[in-house]
Design a protein around this motif. Structure first.
Motif, PDB file in Angstrom:
ATOM      1  N   SER A 100     -13.461  -5.788-101.719  1.00  0.00           N
ATOM      2  CA  SER A 100     -14.413  -6.765-102.260  1.00  0.00           C
ATOM      3  C   SER A 100     -13.704  -7.969-102.888  1.00  0.00           C
ATOM      4  CB  SER A 100     -15.352  -6.108-103.259  1.00  0.00           C
ATOM      5  OG  SER A 100     -14.646  -5.196-104.059  1.00  0.00           O
ATOM      6  N   ASN A 101     -12.544  -7.739-103.508  1.00  0.00           N
ATOM      7  CA  ASN A 101     -11.809  -8.858-104.101  1.00  0.00           C
ATOM      8  C   ASN A 101     -10.421  -8.912-103.514  1.00  0.00           C
ATOM      9  OD1 ASN A 101     -12.721 -10.731-106.178  1.00  0.00           O
ATOM     10  ND2 ASN A 101     -13.555  -8.859-107.086  1.00  0.00           N
ATOM     11  N   SER A 102      -9.987 -10.107-103.144  1.00  0.00           N
ATOM     12  CA  SER A 102      -8.687 -10.170-102.506  1.00  0.00           C
ATOM     13  C   SER A 102      -7.931 -11.430-102.871  1.00  0.00           C
ATOM     14  CB  SER A 102      -8.854 -10.112-100.983  1.00  0.00           C
ATOM     15  OG  SER A 102      -9.318 -11.369-100.534  1.00  0.00           O
ATOM     16  N   LEU A 103      -6.718 -11.500-102.397  1.00  0.00           N
ATOM     17  CA  LEU A 103      -5.863 -12.680-102.532  1.00  0.00           C
ATOM     18  C   LEU A 103      -6.586 -13.968-102.141  1.00  0.00           C
ATOM     19  CD1 LEU A 103      -2.627 -11.487-100.688  1.00  0.00           C
ATOM     20  CD2 LEU A 103      -2.792 -12.049-103.110  1.00  0.00           C
ATOM     21  N   PHE A 104      -7.444 -13.829-101.158  1.00  0.00           N
ATOM     22  CA  PHE A 104      -8.079 -15.017-100.587  1.00  0.00           C
ATOM     23  C   PHE A 104      -9.167 -15.597-101.490  1.00  0.00           C
ATOM     24  CE2 PHE A 104      -6.575 -12.106 -97.291  1.00  0.00           C
ATOM     25  CZ  PHE A 104      -5.476 -12.853 -96.878  1.00  0.00           C
ATOM     26  N   ASP A 105      -9.434 -14.899-102.613  1.00  0.00           N
ATOM     27  CA  ASP A 105     -10.343 -15.460-103.611  1.00  0.00           C
ATOM     28  C   ASP A 105      -9.575 -16.246-104.675  1.00  0.00           C
ATOM     29  OD1 ASP A 105     -12.652 -14.173-102.481  1.00  0.00           O
ATOM     30  OD2 ASP A 105     -11.866 -12.287-103.268  1.00  0.00           O
ATOM     31  N   LEU A 106      -8.248 -16.180-104.612  1.00  0.00           N
ATOM     32  CA  LEU A 106      -7.435 -16.849-105.634  1.00  0.00           C
ATOM     33  C   LEU A 106      -7.449 -18.368-105.498  1.00  0.00           C
ATOM     34  CD1 LEU A 106      -4.253 -14.559-105.663  1.00  0.00           C
ATOM     35  CD2 LEU A 106      -5.980 -14.737-107.466  1.00  0.00           C
ATOM     36  N   THR A 107      -7.613 -18.852-104.295  1.00  0.00           N
ATOM     37  CA  THR A 107      -7.635 -20.304-104.075  1.00  0.00           C
ATOM     38  C   THR A 107      -8.651 -20.632-102.979  1.00  0.00           C
ATOM     39  OG1 THR A 107      -6.382 -22.140-103.095  1.00  0.00           O
ATOM     40  CG2 THR A 107      -5.568 -19.927-102.629  1.00  0.00           C
ATOM     41  N   GLU A 108      -9.192 -21.847-103.104  1.00  0.00           N
ATOM     42  CA  GLU A 108     -10.153 -22.266-102.068  1.00  0.00           C
ATOM     43  C   GLU A 108      -9.438 -22.608-100.774  1.00  0.00           C
ATOM     44  OE1 GLU A 108     -12.680 -25.382-103.441  1.00  0.00           O
ATOM     45  OE2 GLU A 108     -13.658 -24.057-104.901  1.00  0.00           O
ATOM     46  N   ASP A 109      -8.160 -22.923-100.896  1.00  0.00           N
ATOM     47  CA  ASP A 109      -7.395 -23.290 -99.704  1.00  0.00           C
ATOM     48  C   ASP A 109      -6.635 -22.094 -99.161  1.00  0.00           C
ATOM     49  OD1 ASP A 109      -8.189 -25.972-100.016  1.00  0.00           O
ATOM     50  OD2 ASP A 109      -6.645 -26.220-101.552  1.00  0.00           O
ATOM     51  N   ALA A 110      -7.370 -21.064 -98.801  1.00  0.00           N
ATOM     52  CA  ALA A 110      -6.733 -19.861 -98.262  1.00  0.00           C
ATOM     53  C   ALA A 110      -7.153 -19.668 -96.813  1.00  0.00           C
ATOM     54  CB  ALA A 110      -7.124 -18.646 -99.084  1.00  0.00           C
ATOM     55  N   ILE A 111      -6.191 -19.308 -95.994  1.00  0.00           N
ATOM     56  CA  ILE A 111      -6.496 -19.012 -94.589  1.00  0.00           C
ATOM     57  C   ILE A 111      -5.953 -17.629 -94.249  1.00  0.00           C
ATOM     58  CG2 ILE A 111      -6.025 -19.621 -92.177  1.00  0.00           C
ATOM     59  CD1 ILE A 111      -5.984 -22.547 -92.962  1.00  0.00           C
ATOM     60  N   ALA A 112      -6.794 -16.798 -93.663  1.00  0.00           N
ATOM     61  CA  ALA A 112      -6.375 -15.459 -93.250  1.00  0.00           C
ATOM     62  C   ALA A 112      -6.640 -15.317 -91.752  1.00  0.00           C
ATOM     63  CB  ALA A 112      -7.157 -14.403 -94.011  1.00  0.00           C
ATOM     64  N   VAL A 113      -5.608 -14.942 -91.016  1.00  0.00           N
ATOM     65  CA  VAL A 113      -5.758 -14.775 -89.567  1.00  0.00           C
ATOM     66  C   VAL A 113      -5.762 -13.274 -89.224  1.00  0.00           C
ATOM     67  CG1 VAL A 113      -4.812 -15.312 -87.290  1.00  0.00           C
ATOM     68  CG2 VAL A 113      -4.611 -16.977 -89.138  1.00  0.00           C
ATOM     69  N   TYR A 114      -6.932 -12.768 -88.930  1.00  0.00           N
ATOM     70  CA  TYR A 114      -7.074 -11.351 -88.533  1.00  0.00           C
ATOM     71  C   TYR A 114      -6.330 -10.392 -89.474  1.00  0.00           C
ATOM     72  CZ  TYR A 114      -8.537 -13.400 -84.037  1.00  0.00           C
ATOM     73  OH  TYR A 114      -9.162 -14.118 -83.047  1.00  0.00           O
ATOM     74  N   VAL A 115      -6.634 -10.495 -90.724  1.00  0.00           N
ATOM     75  CA  VAL A 115      -5.967  -9.632 -91.713  1.00  0.00           C
ATOM     76  C   VAL A 115      -6.768  -8.345 -91.918  1.00  0.00           C
ATOM     77  CG1 VAL A 115      -5.291  -9.431 -94.148  1.00  0.00           C
ATOM     78  CG2 VAL A 115      -4.863 -11.571 -92.903  1.00  0.00           C
ATOM     79  N   PRO A 116      -6.117  -7.184 -91.764  1.00  0.00           N
ATOM     80  CA  PRO A 116      -6.842  -5.920 -91.920  1.00  0.00           C
ATOM     81  C   PRO A 116      -7.413  -5.782 -93.332  1.00  0.00           C
ATOM     82  CG  PRO A 116      -4.581  -5.533 -91.179  1.00  0.00           C
ATOM     83  CD  PRO A 116      -4.693  -6.984 -91.496  1.00  0.00           C
ATOM     84  N   GLY A 117      -8.594  -5.281 -93.423  1.00  0.00           N
ATOM     85  CA  GLY A 117      -9.234  -5.093 -94.720  1.00  0.00           C
ATOM     86  C   GLY A 117      -9.919  -6.348 -95.215  1.00  0.00           C
ATOM     87  N   TYR A 118      -9.739  -7.470 -94.460  1.00  0.00           N
ATOM     88  CA  TYR A 118     -10.380  -8.719 -94.881  1.00  0.00           C
ATOM     89  C   TYR A 118     -11.185  -9.348 -93.749  1.00  0.00           C
ATOM     90  CZ  TYR A 118     -11.083 -13.342 -96.850  1.00  0.00           C
ATOM     91  OH  TYR A 118     -11.666 -14.496 -97.291  1.00  0.00           O
TER      92      TYR A 118
END
Ligand SMILES: [Zn+2]
Length: 276
Positions: free
Chosen positions: A107-125
């Protein structure tokens, strides 16, 4: 600083050393031993549990992710039905029946730390379930036939190319935090570790090149962290590769920081993002 995380599933520390893969080693590198809280029932590190901790910073007993996806109650019902108890691949049966699984998410991840986050096919996200199912289907389709195995290997490389393509499209955009994930070395490691080390080396060299290319693209003020969830070693029956307890890491900056557990990644990313 910006942070770029390259998750490489199943990357084995000993093979990086043996084949002297400088791209993967970066400035500092090493491994730590995966503790049993990340293990599956077979007693080896379990991929979905690890990545969920990497991106959330919390331990498996808290994030409760215990698989790539969950079929929920439907599968439990199928499992318990006496007539299908002996059938292997109950998930496939469920899939054929049109029952859709849900990908496991934290429910909460690294990608909530900044608005400028990009995740490419990350497991669990945001891993794409279809990708996983394609691989699984291809595996079940012919694991005992030589042609089937070739088909499986082709699928693995096809998925790898897809991950690579998306990675290089997305990395050109503007971001503060970027994470991508590759499963090539885990999937081929299981197949090749014991009997075809030369073929496995080709895959390791491919990942070495991918990392070098990423390094040429990212802005200078970027911390590049490479991380694996476990390594690969010979299985007890000497037929395939098995997950080893070594989690590889490497970093492109001079630092005394060394991860000792997967929860350390989240804390480090918070610190790096906050420093200039
Ligand atoms: Zn793995």
């Amino acid at each position: 600083m910006r942070v770029c995380i390259i998750g490489i599933d199943g990357l084995e520390y000993n093979l990086v050393r043996k084949w002297k893969l400088r791209g993967l080693m970066q400035k500092r590198y090493g491994y730590f031993i995966v503790t049993d809280e990340y293990f599956n029932k077979e007693g080896v590190p379990y991929t979905p549990k690890v990545w969920a901790t990497v991106i959330s910073g919390i331990k498996p007993k808290e994030h409760k992710v215990s698989g790539f996806y969950s079929w929920g109650k439907v599968l439990d019902l199928i499992r318990r039905a006496p007539i299908v108890r002996h059938i292997k691949g109950k998930r496939f049966l469920a899939y054929k029946l049109g029952l859709k699984p849900k990908a496991s998410r934290v429910s909460n991840s690294l990608f909530d730390l900044t608005e400028d986050a990009i995740a490419v096919y990350v497991p669990g996200y945001n891993d794409v379930l279809k990708v996983y199912l394609t691989i699984l289907k291809s595996f079940k389709g012919g694991m005992f036939l030589k042609e089937g195995l070739n088909e499986y290997v082709k699928t693995i490389w096809r998925i790898h190319k897809l991950r690579k393509k998306r990675t290089f499209e997305e990395i050109k955009k503007d971001w503060k935090l970027f994470m991508t994930y590759f499963d090539l070395l885990d999937l081929l490691g299981h197949l090749y570790y014991v009997k075809y080390p030369k073929k496995l080396r080709i895959a390791y060299m491919e990942m070495d090149r991918v990392v070098e290319k990423i390094r040429r693209i990212v802005p200078e003020d970027t911390v590049i962290l490479i991380l694996s969830d476990h390594g690969m070693e010979e299985s007890p029956d000497s037929i395939t590769g098995n997950h080893s307890g070594r989690a590889f890491w490497s970093i492109n900056i001079d630092t005394e920081w060394r991860p000792e557990d997967f929860t350390d990644i989240y804390k480090a990313v918070v610190r790096w993002l906050g420093s200039s």
